[in-house]
Motif scaffolding. Sequence first.
Motif, PDB file in Angstrom:
ATOM      1  N   ARG A  80       0.831  -1.207   0.000  1.00 16.04           N
ATOM      2  CA  ARG A  80       0.000   0.000   0.000  1.00 16.04           C
ATOM      3  C   ARG A  80       0.867   1.259   0.000  1.00 16.04           C
ATOM      4  NH1 ARG A  80      -5.376  -0.550   3.625  1.00 16.04           N
ATOM      5  NH2 ARG A  80      -6.466  -2.062   2.295  1.00 16.04           N
ATOM      6  N   GLN A  81       1.970   1.216   0.747  1.00 17.45           N
ATOM      7  CA  GLN A  81       2.905   2.339   0.724  1.00 17.45           C
ATOM      8  C   GLN A  81       3.591   2.443  -0.634  1.00 17.45           C
ATOM      9  OE1 GLN A  81       4.558   4.996   3.263  1.00 17.45           O
ATOM     10  NE2 GLN A  81       4.286   5.361   1.077  1.00 17.45           N
ATOM     11  N   LEU A  82       4.016   1.308  -1.157  1.00 13.06           N
ATOM     12  CA  LEU A  82       4.715   1.308  -2.440  1.00 13.06           C
ATOM     13  C   LEU A  82       3.822   1.807  -3.564  1.00 13.06           C
ATOM     14  CD1 LEU A  82       6.530  -2.146  -2.087  1.00 13.06           C
ATOM     15  CD2 LEU A  82       7.423   0.124  -1.549  1.00 13.06           C
ATOM     16  N   ALA A  83       2.527   1.511  -3.480  1.00 12.49           N
ATOM     17  CA  ALA A  83       1.589   1.951  -4.515  1.00 12.49           C
ATOM     18  C   ALA A  83       1.506   3.472  -4.587  1.00 12.49           C
ATOM     19  CB  ALA A  83       0.202   1.359  -4.248  1.00 12.49           C
ATOM     20  N   GLU A  84       1.760   4.155  -3.484  1.00 13.00           N
ATOM     21  CA  GLU A  84       1.771   5.617  -3.483  1.00 13.00           C
ATOM     22  C   GLU A  84       3.014   6.169  -4.176  1.00 13.00           C
ATOM     23  OE1 GLU A  84       1.703   6.949   0.515  1.00 13.00           O
ATOM     24  OE2 GLU A  84      -0.227   6.033   1.013  1.00 13.00           O
ATOM     25  N   LEU A  85       4.115   5.415  -4.084  1.00 11.09           N
ATOM     26  CA  LEU A  85       5.409   5.922  -4.540  1.00 11.09           C
ATOM     27  C   LEU A  85       5.733   5.550  -5.979  1.00 11.09           C
ATOM     28  CD1 LEU A  85       7.373   5.023  -1.286  1.00 11.09           C
ATOM     29  CD2 LEU A  85       6.735   7.330  -2.036  1.00 11.09           C
ATOM     30  N   LEU A  86       5.358   4.359  -6.417  1.00 13.64           N
ATOM     31  CA  LEU A  86       5.743   3.878  -7.739  1.00 13.64           C
ATOM     32  C   LEU A  86       5.330   4.820  -8.874  1.00 13.64           C
ATOM     33  CD1 LEU A  86       5.155   0.054  -7.313  1.00 13.64           C
ATOM     34  CD2 LEU A  86       7.302   1.124  -7.980  1.00 13.64           C
ATOM     35  N   PRO A  87       4.106   5.396  -8.862  1.00 13.91           N
ATOM     36  CA  PRO A  87       3.716   6.277  -9.970  1.00 13.91           C
ATOM     37  C   PRO A  87       4.560   7.551 -10.065  1.00 13.91           C
ATOM     38  CG  PRO A  87       1.783   5.537  -8.749  1.00 13.91           C
ATOM     39  CD  PRO A  87       2.975   5.164  -7.934  1.00 13.91           C
ATOM     40  N   GLN A  88       5.288   7.881  -9.003  1.00 20.43           N
ATOM     41  CA  GLN A  88       6.140   9.070  -9.031  1.00 20.43           C
ATOM     42  C   GLN A  88       7.518   8.771  -9.625  1.00 20.43           C
ATOM     43  OE1 GLN A  88       6.072  11.290  -5.235  1.00 20.43           O
ATOM     44  NE2 GLN A  88       4.482   9.874  -4.554  1.00 20.43           N
ATOM     45  N   THR A  89       7.713   7.528 -10.054  1.00 17.45           N
ATOM     46  CA  THR A  89       9.000   7.065 -10.579  1.00 17.45           C
ATOM     47  C   THR A  89       8.784   6.400 -11.941  1.00 17.45           C
ATOM     48  OG1 THR A  89       8.935   4.808  -9.698  1.00 17.45           O
ATOM     49  CG2 THR A  89       9.617   6.557  -8.183  1.00 17.45           C
ATOM     50  N   ALA A  90       9.824   5.732 -12.436  1.00 14.98           N
ATOM     51  CA  ALA A  90       9.712   4.962 -13.680  1.00 14.98           C
ATOM     52  C   ALA A  90       8.975   3.640 -13.464  1.00 14.98           C
ATOM     53  CB  ALA A  90      11.095   4.694 -14.268  1.00 14.98           C
ATOM     54  N   ASN A  91       8.382   3.471 -12.278  1.00 14.08           N
ATOM     55  CA  ASN A  91       7.516   2.330 -11.968  1.00 14.08           C
ATOM     56  C   ASN A  91       8.274   0.999 -11.942  1.00 14.08           C
ATOM     57  OD1 ASN A  91       4.988   1.386 -11.183  1.00 14.08           O
ATOM     58  ND2 ASN A  91       4.388   0.856 -13.268  1.00 14.08           N
ATOM     59  N   ILE A  92       9.483   1.050 -11.355  1.00 14.34           N
ATOM     60  CA  ILE A  92      10.280  -0.168 -11.182  1.00 14.34           C
ATOM     61  C   ILE A  92      10.512  -0.367  -9.690  1.00 14.34           C
ATOM     62  CG2 ILE A  92      12.463  -1.327 -11.700  1.00 14.34           C
ATOM     63  CD1 ILE A  92      12.678   0.489 -14.171  1.00 14.34           C
ATOM     64  N   LEU A  93      10.347  -1.597  -9.235  1.00 16.99           N
ATOM     65  CA  LEU A  93      10.536  -1.936  -7.830  1.00 16.99           C
ATOM     66  C   LEU A  93      11.782  -2.803  -7.700  1.00 16.99           C
ATOM     67  CD1 LEU A  93       9.231  -1.586  -5.057  1.00 16.99           C
ATOM     68  CD2 LEU A  93       7.743  -3.511  -5.561  1.00 16.99           C
ATOM     69  N   TYR A  94      12.645  -2.438  -6.753  1.00 16.67           N
ATOM     70  CA  TYR A  94      13.863  -3.198  -6.484  1.00 16.67           C
ATOM     71  C   TYR A  94      13.788  -3.748  -5.067  1.00 16.67           C
ATOM     72  CZ  TYR A  94      15.760  -0.595 -10.490  1.00 16.67           C
ATOM     73  OH  TYR A  94      15.971  -0.046 -11.731  1.00 16.67           O
ATOM     74  N   GLU A  95      13.986  -5.052  -4.915  1.00 18.08           N
ATOM     75  CA  GLU A  95      14.045  -5.640  -3.566  1.00 18.08           C
ATOM     76  C   GLU A  95      15.420  -6.243  -3.344  1.00 18.08           C
ATOM     77  OE1 GLU A  95      12.139  -8.969  -0.528  1.00 18.08           O
ATOM     78  OE2 GLU A  95      11.342  -8.845  -2.583  1.00 18.08           O
ATOM     79  N   PHE A  96      16.030  -5.897  -2.232  1.00 15.61           N
ATOM     80  CA  PHE A  96      17.314  -6.469  -1.837  1.00 15.61           C
ATOM     81  C   PHE A  96      17.069  -7.580  -0.811  1.00 15.61           C
ATOM     82  CE2 PHE A  96      18.731  -2.628  -3.755  1.00 15.61           C
ATOM     83  CZ  PHE A  96      20.046  -2.860  -4.162  1.00 15.61           C
ATOM     84  N   GLY A  97      17.797  -8.692  -0.986  1.00 17.34           N
ATOM     85  CA  GLY A  97      17.700  -9.778  -0.016  1.00 17.34           C
ATOM     86  C   GLY A  97      16.301 -10.319   0.108  1.00 17.34           C
ATOM     87  N   ALA A  98      15.814 -10.954  -0.948  1.00 16.42           N
ATOM     88  CA  ALA A  98      14.391 -11.296  -1.040  1.00 16.42           C
ATOM     89  C   ALA A  98      14.005 -12.589  -0.326  1.00 16.42           C
ATOM     90  CB  ALA A  98      13.975 -11.375  -2.508  1.00 16.42           C
ATOM     91  N   GLY A  99      14.916 -13.197   0.416  1.00 16.09           N
ATOM     92  CA  GLY A  99      14.553 -14.388   1.194  1.00 16.09           C
ATOM     93  C   GLY A  99      14.047 -15.507   0.314  1.00 16.09           C
ATOM     94  N   THR A 100      12.877 -16.037   0.643  1.00 20.15           N
ATOM     95  CA  THR A 100      12.278 -17.120  -0.138  1.00 20.15           C
ATOM     96  C   THR A 100      11.444 -16.604  -1.301  1.00 20.15           C
ATOM     97  OG1 THR A 100      10.284 -17.179   1.225  1.00 20.15           O
ATOM     98  CG2 THR A 100      12.132 -18.564   1.929  1.00 20.15           C
ATOM     99  N   GLY A 101      11.326 -15.277  -1.428  1.00 20.71           N
ATOM    100  CA  GLY A 101      10.453 -14.697  -2.434  1.00 20.71           C
ATOM    101  C   GLY A 101       9.062 -14.394  -1.921  1.00 20.71           C
TER     102      GLY A 101
END
Length: 383
Positions: A80-101
């Motif tokens: 829900r937080q990310l949904a507010e931020l992604l449209p203000q960018t090139a709409n790419i999400l980066y996750e570091f250390g993703a565990g099991t996915g």
Amino acid sequence: MTTLPAASADALAISQRLVHAIQAEIRQRGGWMPFSRYMELALYAPGLGYYAAGSRKLGAAGDFTTAPEMSALFGRALARQLAELLPQTANILYEFGAGTGKLAIDILSELQALNALPERYCIVDLSPDLIERQQHNIRQALPHLAERVQWLDQLPEQLDGVIIGNEVLDAMPCELIHWTPEPQQRGVALDGEHFVWADRAIEDPQLLQLAQAIEPRHNDYLSEISPANIGFIHTLAQKLARGAVLLLDYGFPAAEYYHPQRHMGTLIGHYRHHTVDDPFFLPGLMDLTCHVDFSAAAQAGIDAGLDLIGYTTQAQFLINAGITQLLEQLDPADAAAYLPHAAAIQKLLSPSEMGELFKAIGFGKGVSIDWSGFLRGDRCYTL
């Protein structure tokens, strides 16, 4: 004394190979290595380190459980937080250390429900074993979205998007500093075939400056400093043309981190859901971690040109992001579905569990400073 679960013969053989490799490097270095190098090898030595070998790390059968493994509502609230931020960018999400996915699966599922899917979901991870599990789990859970997920072995030159890391900073090799009262660098030497502690004068100018800036007010004080955390945040800041960084981890502001009562530091091992004080116990089979100094993390971001958006407890961030409303959407009459999530949220939010010890910190560049996750209960003043 608690009896720790026995390791298999195959696991012990891998650990022994790692021990021999570390011993050989200590001898090559003249009989001493900084603890940060020992921790790096114990966790990441190719094919032998904790995150580089094939041991099961997360969940009930592993060594520890992370928030995403406890409840899908954790990832859905973050989405829900990310949904507010992604449209203000090139709409790419980066996750570091993703565990099991699991976190990626929950975030993507919620973003799809919110009609806010990213163009790409890029995972950066150092563990070949975990990458393989991530790929399998994401394809199983979200076959229709799997093509949006990419794995990167290095960062692009420029980032335009949202970066998220859950329990990433704590897994970075830290330096051990022993103030007596002048700071010395604690390292690892050999007594025969056994690893032992050995202190030396600090030769690295940056580390010496960081250590001298801390006044523990205790004549015999041991704690950690993490140049790796600082360097990681600096790298993100340098590459981030526009976007946001959200990091969740356990730790304290500097005043609490280096409190006189915490004179033995925060370094700890995790082995089969037991905490182990001896970092030399079964190298490669035990996770090693230290808490995060969020004051240092905040300063690193500011120094590198990022806006410090907010800092608060995990509980407050998740509540602000709507995790309790997500729980209310579940049917309490369906006990099998409802009760596990309710129990998990109790752990995620309770001050005596993960709610207070775990924190969230946010940075931005060229995006709005009004994030719902920090709307109430911001604690930047404590940094």
